[in-house]
Write a protein that holds these residues in place. Structure first.
Motif, PDB file in Angstrom:
ATOM      1  N   LYS A 120      -1.159  -4.435   0.749  1.00 46.92           N
ATOM      2  CA  LYS A 120      -1.236  -4.035  -0.655  1.00 46.92           C
ATOM      3  C   LYS A 120      -1.435  -5.264  -1.532  1.00 46.92           C
ATOM      4  CE  LYS A 120       1.129  -1.075  -3.990  1.00 46.92           C
ATOM      5  NZ  LYS A 120       2.299  -0.196  -4.213  1.00 46.92           N
ATOM      6  N   VAL A 121      -2.396  -5.170  -2.448  1.00 43.27           N
ATOM      7  CA  VAL A 121      -2.705  -6.285  -3.347  1.00 43.27           C
ATOM      8  C   VAL A 121      -2.613  -5.804  -4.788  1.00 43.27           C
ATOM      9  CG1 VAL A 121      -4.449  -7.979  -4.037  1.00 43.27           C
ATOM     10  CG2 VAL A 121      -4.239  -7.314  -1.637  1.00 43.27           C
ATOM     11  N   PHE A 122      -1.863  -6.537  -5.608  1.00 41.25           N
ATOM     12  CA  PHE A 122      -1.796  -6.254  -7.038  1.00 41.25           C
ATOM     13  C   PHE A 122      -2.838  -7.107  -7.747  1.00 41.25           C
ATOM     14  CE2 PHE A 122       2.590  -5.669  -5.491  1.00 41.25           C
ATOM     15  CZ  PHE A 122       2.761  -4.341  -5.824  1.00 41.25           C
TER      16      PHE A 122
ATOM     17  N   VAL B  58     -13.772  -0.519 -11.840  1.00 44.03           N
ATOM     18  CA  VAL B  58     -15.077  -1.190 -11.719  1.00 44.03           C
ATOM     19  C   VAL B  58     -15.010  -2.260 -10.637  1.00 44.03           C
ATOM     20  CG1 VAL B  58     -16.723  -2.705 -12.896  1.00 44.03           C
ATOM     21  CG2 VAL B  58     -15.803  -0.706 -14.067  1.00 44.03           C
ATOM     22  N   SER B  59     -13.923  -3.017 -10.614  1.00 41.40           N
ATOM     23  CA  SER B  59     -13.746  -4.062  -9.608  1.00 41.40           C
ATOM     24  C   SER B  59     -13.745  -3.484  -8.200  1.00 41.40           C
ATOM     25  CB  SER B  59     -12.440  -4.818  -9.872  1.00 41.40           C
ATOM     26  OG  SER B  59     -12.149  -5.708  -8.829  1.00 41.40           O
ATOM     27  N   ASP B  60     -12.967  -2.426  -7.982  1.00 41.95           N
ATOM     28  CA  ASP B  60     -12.895  -1.800  -6.657  1.00 41.95           C
ATOM     29  C   ASP B  60     -14.220  -1.162  -6.268  1.00 41.95           C
ATOM     30  OD1 ASP B  60     -10.275  -2.563  -6.464  1.00 41.95           O
ATOM     31  OD2 ASP B  60      -9.444  -0.629  -7.072  1.00 41.95           O
ATOM     32  N   GLN B  61     -14.920  -0.578  -7.248  1.00 42.73           N
ATOM     33  CA  GLN B  61     -16.198   0.061  -6.979  1.00 42.73           C
ATOM     34  C   GLN B  61     -17.238  -0.959  -6.540  1.00 42.73           C
ATOM     35  OE1 GLN B  61     -17.893   2.017 -10.374  1.00 42.73           O
ATOM     36  NE2 GLN B  61     -19.523   2.989  -9.226  1.00 42.73           N
TER      37      GLN B  61
ATOM     38  N   TYR C 110       1.966   1.942   3.415  1.00 44.26           N
ATOM     39  CA  TYR C 110       1.325   3.248   3.473  1.00 44.26           C
ATOM     40  C   TYR C 110       1.310   3.818   2.063  1.00 44.26           C
ATOM     41  CZ  TYR C 110       0.787   8.280   4.086  1.00 44.26           C
ATOM     42  OH  TYR C 110       0.362   9.579   3.983  1.00 44.26           O
ATOM     43  N   VAL C 111       0.127   4.068   1.535  1.00 43.72           N
ATOM     44  CA  VAL C 111      -0.006   4.617   0.184  1.00 43.72           C
ATOM     45  C   VAL C 111      -0.841   5.891   0.275  1.00 43.72           C
ATOM     46  CG1 VAL C 111      -0.790   4.221  -2.183  1.00 43.72           C
ATOM     47  CG2 VAL C 111       0.130   2.314  -0.832  1.00 43.72           C
ATOM     48  N   LYS C 112      -0.177   7.014   0.088  1.00 42.47           N
ATOM     49  CA  LYS C 112      -0.864   8.303   0.151  1.00 42.47           C
ATOM     50  C   LYS C 112      -1.855   8.438  -0.987  1.00 42.47           C
ATOM     51  CE  LYS C 112       0.104  13.263   0.404  1.00 42.47           C
ATOM     52  NZ  LYS C 112       1.168  14.293   0.339  1.00 42.47           N
ATOM     53  N   GLY C 113      -3.040   8.927  -0.679  1.00 46.60           N
ATOM     54  CA  GLY C 113      -4.051   9.137  -1.710  1.00 46.60           C
ATOM     55  C   GLY C 113      -5.091   8.048  -1.770  1.00 46.60           C
ATOM     56  N   LYS C 114      -4.804   6.901  -1.158  1.00 44.27           N
ATOM     57  CA  LYS C 114      -5.795   5.831  -1.128  1.00 44.27           C
ATOM     58  C   LYS C 114      -6.849   6.123  -0.054  1.00 44.27           C
ATOM     59  CE  LYS C 114      -4.117   2.770  -4.115  1.00 44.27           C
ATOM     60  NZ  LYS C 114      -4.870   2.308  -5.303  1.00 44.27           N
ATOM     61  N   ARG C 115      -8.025   5.541  -0.239  1.00 41.04           N
ATOM     62  CA  ARG C 115      -9.082   5.726   0.766  1.00 41.04           C
ATOM     63  C   ARG C 115      -8.619   5.143   2.102  1.00 41.04           C
ATOM     64  NH1 ARG C 115     -15.074   2.855   0.689  1.00 41.04           N
ATOM     65  NH2 ARG C 115     -15.824   3.769   2.638  1.00 41.04           N
TER      66      ARG C 115
ATOM     67  N   MET D 136      -5.929  -1.762  -1.668  1.00 43.05           N
ATOM     68  CA  MET D 136      -5.467  -1.831  -0.286  1.00 43.05           C
ATOM     69  C   MET D 136      -6.534  -2.493   0.576  1.00 43.05           C
ATOM     70  SD  MET D 136      -2.418  -0.432   0.104  1.00 43.05           S
ATOM     71  CE  MET D 136      -2.287   0.227   1.757  1.00 43.05           C
ATOM     72  N   ILE D 137      -6.126  -3.528   1.310  1.00 40.53           N
ATOM     73  CA  ILE D 137      -7.005  -4.123   2.312  1.00 40.53           C
ATOM     74  C   ILE D 137      -6.661  -3.449   3.634  1.00 40.53           C
ATOM     75  CG2 ILE D 137      -7.670  -6.231   3.513  1.00 40.53           C
ATOM     76  CD1 ILE D 137      -6.871  -7.794   1.036  1.00 40.53           C
ATOM     77  N   PRO D 138      -7.576  -2.667   4.223  1.00 40.32           N
ATOM     78  CA  PRO D 138      -7.229  -1.832   5.379  1.00 40.32           C
ATOM     79  C   PRO D 138      -6.770  -2.640   6.581  1.00 40.32           C
ATOM     80  CG  PRO D 138      -9.615  -1.906   5.049  1.00 40.32           C
ATOM     81  CD  PRO D 138      -8.990  -2.540   3.847  1.00 40.32           C
ATOM     82  N   PHE D 139      -5.674  -2.211   7.180  1.00 36.27           N
ATOM     83  CA  PHE D 139      -5.157  -2.832   8.404  1.00 36.27           C
ATOM     84  C   PHE D 139      -4.183  -1.867   9.053  1.00 36.27           C
ATOM     85  CE2 PHE D 139      -2.240  -5.564  10.843  1.00 36.27           C
ATOM     86  CZ  PHE D 139      -3.159  -6.225  11.633  1.00 36.27           C
TER      87      PHE D 139
END
Length: 212
Positions: free
Chosen positions: A24-26, A177-180, A13-18, A1-4
């Motif tokens: 939303k990006v796949f 790993v990518s997201d981290q 809206y995705v519950k549980g994401k930071r 998720m790119i925050p906006f």
């Protein structure tokens, strides 16, 4: 998720994401967190269905089919329909499976097990749907494994685990790993438009991680 959090027709809206609100990006990630391909979810007029999930996967891996590769997906994507599509392209699929996914055998979904027990059902074309009981029921799909087990280290000693689950747990870390790595030094700023946020994330986030 790119925050906006601004106005945007395809903001998710995705519950549980930071960051629960955003674009939303796949992603399709390789070992080490390398991002091979990505797709921005721009919204749909109809509800999300198996066809949408399948089209996302086929878009991300379109240019690397027909080579006998193995793809690992979480339970949002995994289905027997997707497995058959990939099988036609000489490609394998391994992933966790949701109980309510269409065409999942009801007798394997409703089966009751004791800890360590396993049930495997395989189609004529080699797609295996498995249910294994550990601390809870684990339902997954594999086109490469049947009931093979391997011993893994556990805090209480050695423990037998299904080889398909071991392989999946190893592969699902690629996206983590990518997201981290991206989160260590975020390039996202609050006061820019959504399209600039996406561009900055791709140019200064994704490209830098891939270069590393």
């Amino acid at each position: 998720m790119i925050p906006f959090r601004g106005r945007l027709s395809f903001r998710q809206y995705v519950k549980g994401k930071r960051h629960m609100f955003g674009v939303k990006v796949f992603k399709l990630c390789l070992k080490g967190g390398h991002i091979y391909n990505m797709m921005i979810y721009c919204g749909k007029t109809e509800p999300i269905s198996d066809l949408v999930r399948n089209s996302v996967v086929m878009f991300l891996i379109n240019d690397i089919l027909e080579n006998g590769r193995i793809f690992y997906t979480n339970n949002w994507y995994t289905s027997t329909t997707l497995a058959r599509k990939l099988l036609e392209k000489s490609t394998h699929l391994i992933g966790t499976l949701r109980r309510n996914r269409k065409y999942t055998p009801k007798n394997i979904v409703n089966a009751k097990f004791k800890k360590g027990e396993l049930l495997v059902l395989q189609t004529k074309d080699g797609i295996s749907v498995m249910k294994w009981r550990d601390k809870r029921d684990v339902l997954f799909l594999s086109m490469l494994h049947m009931d093979t087990q391997n011993e893994v280290r556990h805090h209480q000693g050695q423990k037998k685990k299904q080889f398909a689950i071991i392989a999946y747990n190893s592969a699902k870390s690629f996206i983590d790993v990518s997201d981290q790595m991206s989160s260590y030094s975020s390039v996202i700023r609050r006061s820019i438009k959504w399209n600039r946020k996406v561009a900055v994330e791709v140019i200064l986030g994704t490209s830098v991680i891939n270069s590393l």
